[in-house]
Design a protein around this motif. Structure first.
Motif, short mmCIF file in Angstrom:
data_model
loop_
_atom_site.label_atom_id
_atom_site.label_comp_id
_atom_site.label_asym_id
_atom_site.label_seq_id
_atom_site.Cartn_x
_atom_site.Cartn_y
_atom_site.Cartn_z
N SER A 65 0.85 -1.19 0.00
CA SER A 65 0.00 0.00 0.00
C SER A 65 0.89 1.24 0.00
CB SER A 65 -0.88 0.00 1.24
OG SER A 65 -0.06 0.10 2.39
N PRO A 66 0.37 2.38 -0.50
CA PRO A 66 1.17 3.60 -0.53
C PRO A 66 1.73 3.98 0.84
CG PRO A 66 -0.80 3.88 -1.84
CD PRO A 66 -0.92 2.54 -1.17
N ARG A 67 0.98 3.72 1.91
CA ARG A 67 1.46 4.09 3.25
C ARG A 67 2.66 3.26 3.69
NH1 ARG A 67 -2.91 6.65 7.03
NH2 ARG A 67 -3.57 8.14 5.49
N GLU A 68 2.66 2.00 3.29
CA GLU A 68 3.84 1.18 3.59
C GLU A 68 5.01 1.65 2.74
OE1 GLU A 68 1.21 -2.43 2.87
OE2 GLU A 68 2.83 -3.34 4.02
N TYR A 69 4.73 1.88 1.47
CA TYR A 69 5.76 2.32 0.53
C TYR A 69 6.40 3.63 0.99
CZ TYR A 69 7.64 4.09 -3.94
OH TYR A 69 8.44 4.61 -4.92
N ASN A 70 5.56 4.56 1.44
CA ASN A 70 6.09 5.86 1.86
C ASN A 70 6.75 5.84 3.22
OD1 ASN A 70 5.36 7.28 -0.42
ND2 ASN A 70 3.25 7.55 0.32
N GLY A 71 6.61 4.72 3.93
CA GLY A 71 7.24 4.64 5.24
C GLY A 71 6.40 5.21 6.36
N GLU A 72 5.12 5.52 6.09
CA GLU A 72 4.27 6.05 7.17
C GLU A 72 3.98 4.96 8.20
OE1 GLU A 72 0.79 8.22 5.46
OE2 GLU A 72 2.01 8.06 3.65
N ILE A 73 3.85 3.72 7.72
CA ILE A 73 3.61 2.60 8.63
C ILE A 73 4.62 1.48 8.34
CG2 ILE A 73 1.15 3.04 9.02
CD1 ILE A 73 0.49 1.07 6.83
N PHE A 74 4.84 0.64 9.36
CA PHE A 74 5.80 -0.46 9.22
C PHE A 74 5.16 -1.71 8.66
CE2 PHE A 74 9.62 1.12 11.35
CZ PHE A 74 9.12 2.27 11.94
N ALA A 75 3.84 -1.84 8.87
CA ALA A 75 3.13 -3.03 8.40
C ALA A 75 1.66 -2.65 8.27
CB ALA A 75 3.28 -4.18 9.39
N PRO A 76 0.92 -3.33 7.41
CA PRO A 76 -0.50 -2.99 7.29
C PRO A 76 -1.26 -3.29 8.56
CG PRO A 76 0.05 -4.89 5.91
CD PRO A 76 1.32 -4.41 6.51
N ALA A 118 8.61 9.31 4.37
CA ALA A 118 7.90 9.82 5.55
C ALA A 118 8.85 10.08 6.70
CB ALA A 118 6.84 8.81 5.98
N GLY A 119 10.01 9.49 6.69
CA GLY A 119 11.00 9.73 7.74
C GLY A 119 10.65 9.12 9.08
N THR A 120 9.75 8.15 9.09
CA THR A 120 9.37 7.52 10.35
C THR A 120 10.60 6.84 10.98
OG1 THR A 120 7.35 6.98 9.19
CG2 THR A 120 7.63 6.01 11.35
N VAL A 121 10.77 7.06 12.29
CA VAL A 121 11.92 6.46 12.97
C VAL A 121 11.42 5.35 13.87
CG1 VAL A 121 13.85 6.86 14.53
CG2 VAL A 121 13.18 8.61 12.88
N TRP A 122 11.99 4.14 13.71
CA TRP A 122 11.54 3.00 14.48
C TRP A 122 11.90 3.19 15.95
CZ3 TRP A 122 14.18 -1.20 17.01
CH2 TRP A 122 13.31 -2.24 17.39
N GLY A 123 10.92 2.99 16.83
CA GLY A 123 11.17 3.05 18.26
C GLY A 123 11.22 4.46 18.84
N ALA A 124 11.15 5.47 17.97
CA ALA A 124 11.24 6.84 18.49
C ALA A 124 9.98 7.20 19.26
CB ALA A 124 11.45 7.81 17.34
N LEU A 125 10.13 7.92 20.35
CA LEU A 125 8.96 8.31 21.15
C LEU A 125 8.44 9.66 20.68
CD1 LEU A 125 10.25 7.21 24.66
CD2 LEU A 125 8.55 6.06 23.23
#
Lengths: 394, 309
Positions: free
Chosen positions: B192-203, B302-309
């Motif tokens: 999905s576009p959201r996964e592709y863009n990095g907004e989410i890690f998994a559907p 999207a620049g989402t950082v894993w584990g970031a608070l």
């Protein structure tokens, strides 16, 4: 309540259920199982209400009043269902190969946790006065205890989710989902099941002191109506009906169970409030009344339970057995306390007397028999407590 | 048999069938229609397999005569992360009565999602002529066509799998050759576009199994569901060709498809490879391998950082 009002209300409920079935069935392939669930739930509710098919009350009738009919109804239901399930298994999984289990059948893990959960569930039955399926149909009879038992059960489910991970990792991770046909084949498993049930029936008859029934008047139209909608259905007929409903449910939708929706509502709510462990280890991989995070408003199990409650209500109205009473302190206490135990037991055992005991024994699951034994033990132990908490209607 | 290429073998099989069967013979191309399947239900040279994701749907009603394949046990290696071994796969096909001259048709639920993955597994094991029932289970049910609940049993054969076709599979090293080595290969991300863009890690509803979000640099996004119509059938070859051309995928270069675990992307692999005839490999390691690999370049708009608070 005047008769016209009772009959009118019952007719209205029946019409709404039929409308629901019609609408769902017209909704296409995906919605058809929902329609079937609603019909089967309604049929189940009718049978439970008309025959007072309650695992606990039937057991108590036998133990305390030495009346074996109710227990025989349960044993007949188990026997009929086991025969039907075996016929279905033969088509779906012609040889019970070791690495395979029949799809979706409630063959649960057998461990000390199941023993404990069944025992606690049995105590919950004794304290609250019924098992969960019976509380659902008694909701439709206006019981003052049932609403609190269901609220308590919801809380019990919450506690169950909370204790799950520890119990799973300590006891259940390597527990076998033991299935009798793996060891005995289909024929052997069915013969053993029927022999065990026949043995229990003989035991019940030996202990029982059944009283002679009232002689029935000749079967006219009005007498047929009375026997169908007012008198309690004969035990063997009720048992056979429950067995048939269970077979049809497994064949078309899923094994019978009444707690999946309740558990799912609690799990979804708790997950959105973030009060539960984020991950319930291994839970979604087990067979039984699976609780899932809800994604759709309507579910098979939700409609099954709604059909059960409302048809029981309609049936109670016609039979003039809808007798609501304001709850007193004892009712609230026994409902909540017993309900918590029922909920915890049902969550931890992956179902209740319907989902684990009935659907399990039908499927040849060892878990069903373990639940039967220990839940009966818990119930018998707690009968004296239940007696003290009972409010006798004047 | 091993001396023949898989294509020749199937062709030879088709000719043999044509010789003495009165029923309709295999449709041209990678897809068959529900009507064709209906006409061939009693054709012993046609074997239908169901590959569905939902447990119990096969048993509660499948196309008469269809054999069930459990994707999570029958089509994979249950110990290491890999597709089923040739040995195990061959044993299952023998038991299902498949022979050299059998036309194999796959179908399944969820728009043939796992059936397409099954087709990829069949193809890797040398059975490149396997077909999909267009519209899958959904269309069959909606047309009210007959279903059966009995499990069929066939006389086992001595079938031997042809040589495997490992070129259909891309490995991490192949993908890195594209990303770091500049190999002339186009990457298609079908999530999905959201996964592709990095907004989410998994559907939604799926555990987050990768610790970086985003996509493989240079990959274009084509959500897999865009390749099917409302009724579950594949869009026409012309429509598909145009849709992919619009994002720069025209078959002029080799292609690698990927998703999260390599299953959804098999569906796109099927579209590009079998329907459009492009040169396509499926990267079944997909994002759960690539997105967890140490030191590989990642594009994360999207620049989402894993584990970031």
């Amino acid at each position: 309540m005047p008769q016209t009002l009772r009959y009118g209300l019952a007719a209205l409920i029946v019409l709404v259920i039929l409308w629901g079935v019609w609408t769902l069935n017209a909704g296409g392939v995906a919605d058809r199982p929902l329609a079937i669930s609603l019909i089967l739930g309604s049929a189940f509710g009718l049978v439970l209400q008309r025959s007072r098919f309650c695992f606990y009350c039937n057991l108590r009738d036998l133990v305390e009043r030495r009346e074996p009919a109710g227990v025989l109804a349960i044993l007949v239901a188990l026997a009929i269902g086991a025969i039907g399930y075996t016929a279905i298994f033969g088509a779906w999984l012609p040889t019970p190969a070791i690495e395979r289990l029949p799809p979706t059948a409630h063959i649960g893990p057998v461990s000390l946790v199941l023993v404990g959960a069944a025992l606690i569930f049995g105590l919950g039955m004794g304290i609250s006065g019924s098992c969960l399926s019976a509380h659902f149909y008694r909701l439709g009879e206006g019981s003052p205890v049932a609403p609190f038992a269901i609220i308590g059960a919801a809380a019990g489910f919450g506690i169950g989710f909370y204790t799950w991970n520890e119990l799973y990792l300590t006891f259940m991770q390597t527990a076998p989902s033991a299935w009798m046909p793996h060891a005995l084949g289909y024929a052997g498993s069915l013969v053993l099941t029927l022999l065990l049930l026949a043995g229990l029936a003989l035991l019940a008859l030996w202990w029982g002191r059944p009283r002679a029934g009232e002689p029935l008047p000749p079967l006219t139209v009005s007498e047929a109506f009375r026997r169908l909608f007012v008198l309690r259905w004969p035990a063997t007929f009720a048992g056979a009906a429950v067995g048939v409903i269970s077979i049809l449910a497994y064949f078309r939708v899923a094994p019978l169970g009444v707690t999946a929706e309740l558990g799912s509502i609690v799990r979804t709510g708790a997950a959105s409030l973030a009060v539960l462990p984020e991950r319930l280890v291994g839970l979604d991989g087990f067979r039984g009344c699976a609780t899932v995070i809800k994604e759709a408003l309507l579910s098979n199990n939700g409609l099954f339970v709604l059909g059960l409650i409302f048809t029981a209500f309609a049936s109670a109205l016609i039979a003039n057995q809808f007798t609501p009473r304001l709850p007193n302190v004892k009712d609230v206490f026994r409902g909540l306390a017993g309900g918590v135990l029922l909920g915890w037991g049902a969550m931890t055992a992956l179902g209740c007397t319907v989902g684990v005991l009935l659907s399990g024994i039908h499927a040849g699951a060892v878990s069903g028999w373990v639940f039967l034994g220990f839940c009966a033990l818990g119930a018998i132990l707690s009968m004296p407590i239940g007696r003290r908490l009972e409010t006798r209607s004047a | 048999m091993t001396a023949l290429t898989p294509r020749l073998a199937t062709l030879a099989g088709a000719i043999v069938i044509a010789g003495f069967s009165t029923a309709a013979i295999a449709q041209e191309g990678p897809l068959v229609t529900a009507d064709w399947v209906l006409d061939n239900l009693n054709n012993e040279n046609v074997r239908i397999f169901e590959v569905s994701t939902d447990v119990g749907v096969y048993e509660r009603g499948h196309i008469p005569g269809a054999v069930n394949l459990h994707w999570h046990t029958d089509l994979v290696d249950t110990v290491r992360r890999d597709i089923v071994s040739a040995e195990n796969f061959e044993a299952q096909l023998r038991e299902a009565g498949v022979d050299e001259d059998t036309t194999i048709v796959l179908y399944g639920d969820n728009n043939n999602w796992f059936a397409a993955w099954g087709a990829w597994v069949f193809d890797i094991h040398g059975l490149g002529e396997v077909k999909l029932l267009d519209g899958g289970r959904k269309l069959w049910e909606e047309q009210g066509l007959p279903l059966d609940t009995a499990t069929p049993e066939y006389v086992a054969t001595e079938f031997a799998l042809p040589e495997s076709n490992t070129q259909l599979r891309a490995r991490l090293s192949d993908v890195l050759e594209v990303v770091e080595g500049g190999a002339e290969v186009q990457l298609v991300d079908i999530r999905s576009p959201r996964e592709y863009n990095g907004e989410i890690f998994a559907p939604e509803g799926v555990q987050e199994l990768s610790i970086r979000a985003g996509h493989i640099p240079g990959a274009v996004n084509f959500p897999w569901g865009n390749a099917v119509n409302e009724d579950g059938t594949f869009k026409s070859a012309d429509e598909l060709k145009a849709a992919f051309a619009a994002i720069g995928i025209d078959g002029s270069q080799p292609i690698i498809t990927y998703c999260r675990i390599g299953e959804r992307s098999s569906h796109t692999w099927f579209v590009l490879s079998r329907i459009l005839g492009y040169d396509v490999r499926n990267y079944d390691g997909s994002w759960t391998e690539y997105g967890n690999s140490v030191g590989v370049p990642i594009a994360n708009p999207a620049g989402t950082v894993w584990g970031a608070l």
